[in-house]
Design an enzyme around this catalytic site. Sequence first.
Site, short mmCIF file in Angstrom:
data_model
loop_
_atom_site.label_atom_id
_atom_site.label_comp_id
_atom_site.label_asym_id
_atom_site.label_seq_id
_atom_site.Cartn_x
_atom_site.Cartn_y
_atom_site.Cartn_z
N TYR A 169 0.74 -1.08 -0.08
CA TYR A 169 -0.20 -0.09 0.05
C TYR A 169 0.94 1.45 0.02
O TYR A 169 0.78 2.15 -0.84
CB TYR A 169 -1.08 -0.19 1.34
N LYS A 199 1.16 4.57 -2.58
CA LYS A 199 0.78 5.76 -2.32
C LYS A 199 2.27 6.70 -2.39
O LYS A 199 2.30 7.97 -2.74
CB LYS A 199 0.48 5.89 -0.63
#
Lengths: 437, 251
Positions: free
Chosen positions: B157, B161
Amino acid sequence: MKPTQSWGGMKGRESRQEPVYWKQDLHAALLRDTQFLCYGQGRSYGDSCLPSGGTALLMSPLNKLQNFDAQTGLIKAEAGLSFEALLDFIVPHGWFVPVTPGTKYVTLGGAIANDIHGKNHHKRGTIGCHVQELEVLRSNGETITCSPTREAEFFAATVGGLGLTGVITVCTLQLIPIASAFMDAETIKTTGLDDFFTLEDESARDWEYSMSWIDCMAHGKKRGRGIFFRGNHAKNGDPAAEFTEQAKWKVAVPFQAPSWILNRWSIRAFNELYYQQQQTRVKKGRMPLDPFFYPLDKILHWNRMYGQHGLLQYQFVLDSKRQQELTEIFDIIAQSGMGSFLAVLKKFGDIRSPGMLSFPRDGYTLTLDFQNQGPRSEALFKKLDAIVLRAGGRLYPAKDAMMSPELFQSGYPLWREFSRFVDPKFTSQFWQRVSRG
Amino acid sequence: MVESPNDPVVAIFGASSGMAFSVARIYAQKHARLFLIARDKQKLNDIERDLKARGASEVQSLVADLGSAFGARAATELLRQRTTHVDVVIIASGILGDTEQLLSDPKACEDLFNVNVQAPIAISNSILPLLLQQKSGVLAIFSSVAGDRGRASNFVYGASKAALTAYASGLRARLSESGVQVLTIKPGIVATAMTAHLPRGPLTANPEAVAKRIVQAIEKRKDTLYAPGFWRWVMAVITHLPEFIFKRLRF
Ligand SMILES: Cc1cc2nc3c(=O)[nH]c(=O)nc-3n(C[C@H](O)[C@H](O)[C@H](O)COP(=O)(O)OP(=O)(O)OC[C@H]3O[C@@H](n4cnc5c(N)ncnc54)[C@H](O)[C@@H]3O)c2cc1C
């Protein structure tokens, strides 16, 4: 899996905690498990908001508005919406909730499930009197839309229905108009219960809100002395501007918990002080909304100050002819030496509560809170229970943690009829306790 | 509600995300004209009713799949058919994923990069001509503090980002003279549906407070926003820890 907790510090059995963000997620959840209870903000004191295993549906994320008419003050919203968020939105538009409890950290659904009352019961009855429509989701997937005229019996079961008839998903509420975000308030020092009785009757016509704090440690000639509060929404003003100002103060002046609460050095001393702080018989003033309605909310988790055993509340209502029993109760409390910081006395008016299990009815209601002292508290409550039972009164489930099935069933004679509407997958620890026998 | 030409026009991609919805509520109270883009029609309906009740002067819901660059471009096209002007574009779609699953399931990993990286970049690239032509507007992109440094617990994740953070900072540099502002939003843990399964600790922020700061940052045309603000300092420390220490901190 973890236990849910109530405001009094009571722990429930372990349950799965499931926050509900979208209405449609409820359908799937209700199919999956076999036992449920909704949980609003857990501002009920005892076990009526505690699931008995299964799933606790955490309702507060479900808080969207569906409609608001700024002309008529009719609002339709999802049931997890808190009074806090609701007021932030409606007050600037010149509207207020018709009935509010002493904290704004409750949800619409929780308020309706307990059919809550406020300091204006004599004028407006309970919150249920202002509910125009409810949508309730049952565990079989059916949605029942009910109102005082549509599915009226189911409506009467759901208002004050302690969360047992299914999930209230959407509520339509009629608000009341206000011309100002300020209150015109008066406090009056009273010398005894008779003084209180007279003031309640005298204020009923011209004052929207009234109630009294009683020094319940005082006995003998001082018995029943206290401070009487009454207030009205101020007549002229600018709600939007005033409310923004009030919000600024909140940030600017962080409130310090008064040391009397933290230290607990003596309830007697506190009560004496609180009573004596008012020098003159009558004080008048203009007050913002929050300190008038929600003085305790300033201290966010004041319930924790009662220590790890938590606190117990005891709230009953007695017919107005039962002044004798009321006096008896004050004597028992004073003698018990267990005292209470908060003893609030109020006269309910004669507006009929719409729910089968609604608590309020014509008469006097007294709310007391005690530190939980185990067997000592139980013994005191037993004595009080006996008087309430004998006088044909009843206790408030939202505040209760230990009433007997006998007391519940005598206080709420419609309970058997009510139980026909209980959703087969819904139960609470409270319900399992009081519906026995 | 009567529309006025001064009402801000706000487009939100991933409008059903908790934070985006809270931002939309603030704009609704400012009587904005709102364009909401998300996949789920029912959720969009619920949100739309809320925003209308709160005072939005117009709300339009556009159902679109923001799970791929292709879907994202189609969504932007839909938006451009509905409006010729936009003041604020918010790109909030994203998924958190479960690190264990992301490591073992290549499809899940690909999906995450499609949703978190490919789609937002595609949206941004295809809305850019409109913004440049207007010579005004704010493009607000939801990245995360997780993109500042890979952490053992959620680095896939975090990687997605990080890509967005780099994209946004580069784009901002490129647009510096154009009148168009790019805002990188880096929230910490916020109590929304996305994080409902995580324990709520003292660092968990509520979406309303975060939303307020986001709207302020947009109005002040800021570059990067950490929300809540303390994350700026937390991340400053974390990004400067020497690797030999950091790799032992399994947080
Ligand atoms: C400081 C303080 C002052 C108070 N003053 C008053 C007062 O003046 N008058 C008064 O009447 N009460 C008062 N109360 C009690 C409080 O108003 C009630 O307990 C209220 O119901 C709590 O709401 P909640 O949202 O926290 O619900 P919870 O306590 O979480 O739940 C209450 C009940 O509602 C049910 N429920 C919750 N949401 C739903 C839903 N969506 N659908 C179906 N059922 C649901 C639950 O299952 C439970 O049975 C006070 C409480 C505190 C802490």
